[in-house]
Motif scaffolding. Structure first.
Motif: not given
Length: 280
Positions: A208-214, A229-232, A251-254
């Motif tokens: 979950r390293v890249l799945e930082i809470g929105f 601060a701007d993340i995926i 596509a970015i989320d995948l």
């Protein structure tokens, strides 16, 4: 089972639009197929490295500084001898987990306010100038990580406290007979006893390293702090929901999901090679 089927597995069909020039009127079945166009667009975007760096650093800092805290807190609570005090501390520590991110973000903004915030009031008392923390890009990551630790550390101790109850009390008795003090008992009995839980949760957190809470990032950041601060997830929100570019956002989320999957597989492989603990 119904929850995971409806909200986790059925929506996977929507992944197909990341390979399409999705048109809401034509639908998924009739939209034009464009292959890897949007994946290349994201990788070639001038924002790619900045967004990926910000996401990775926030996730890494949260993992590096936040992961040990529930373990330490569980060990400290476990050492308490008064049952009433132990329950009180445990309850108080995990209550912040039930506070919504909106309220937590509001509290952070209020405490760090340059005019009436508690932090700046303390700075004034010691002769320092007030700082507008929320407008300084360099402060965003520490603010986010500290607020995450405060909010979720107590909840994470529940799993470790449950793991501690499975340790055979006879091991502590044997350690006492061998002359081990409380510190050595913790080091040689307690920590090895919960090592399997530590490894499993660490592997899951690595995924979950890249799945930082929105939510919290969106509530705390401003255009001034986009640099750090701007993340995926916030970028996906802007290009997907605000600008309506659903194929690009998907596509970015995948892409993020694939990278997270590779992280978990790699970490699990390493754990299996160096220890007896792994997810599979």
């Amino acid at each position: 089972m119904l929850y995971y089927l409806i909200f986790k597995y059925l929506p996977l069909f929507g992944i197909v639009i990341s390979f399409q020039n999705y048109n809401q009127f034509k639908g998924i079945l009739s939209s034009e197929w464009v292959g890897l166009k949007y994946f290349r667009m994201f990788v070639e975007s001038p924002d790619f490295y900045k967004i990926l760096r910000n996401t990775f650093l926030l996730g890494f800092y949260k993992l590096f500084f936040g992961f040990p805290v529930p373990i330490l807190l569980a060990l400290l609570i476990n050492e308490m001898r008064k049952e009433l005090l132990k329950r009180f501390v445990q309850t108080v520590s995990y209550l912040p987990h039930f506070i919504s991110n909106v309220v937590v973000a509001g509290m952070v903004v209020m405490f760090l306010s340059p005019t009436g915030g508690v932090v700046n009031q303390v700075l004034k008392l010691i002769g320092l100038q007030p700082v507008n923390f929320m407008m300084e890009p360099g402060f965003f990551r520490p603010i986010y990580v500290i607020s995450e630790i405060w909010q979720h550390a107590g909840w994470g101790t529940i799993i470790y406290l449950a793991a501690l109850t499975s340790i055979d009390p006879g091991l502590y008795e044997a350690a006492k007979i061998d002359g081990a003090n409380r510190w050595k008992q913790t080091l040689h009995v307690t920590i090895p006893g919960i090592s399997s839980a530590i490894v499993v949760l660490l592997l899951l957190d690595i995924g979950r390293v890249l799945e930082i809470g929105f939510e919290k990032v969106y509530l705390l950041y401003t255009p001034i702090t986009y640099e750090t601060a701007d993340i995926i997830s916030t970028y996906v929100y802007r290009v997907g929901l605000v600008q309506g570019n659903y194929s690009y956002a998907t596509a970015i989320d995948l892409f993020t999901g694939v990278i997270s999957f590779l992280f978990v597989v790699s970490a699990n492989y390493i754990s299996r090679r160096v220890s007896d603990n792994s997810l599979w």
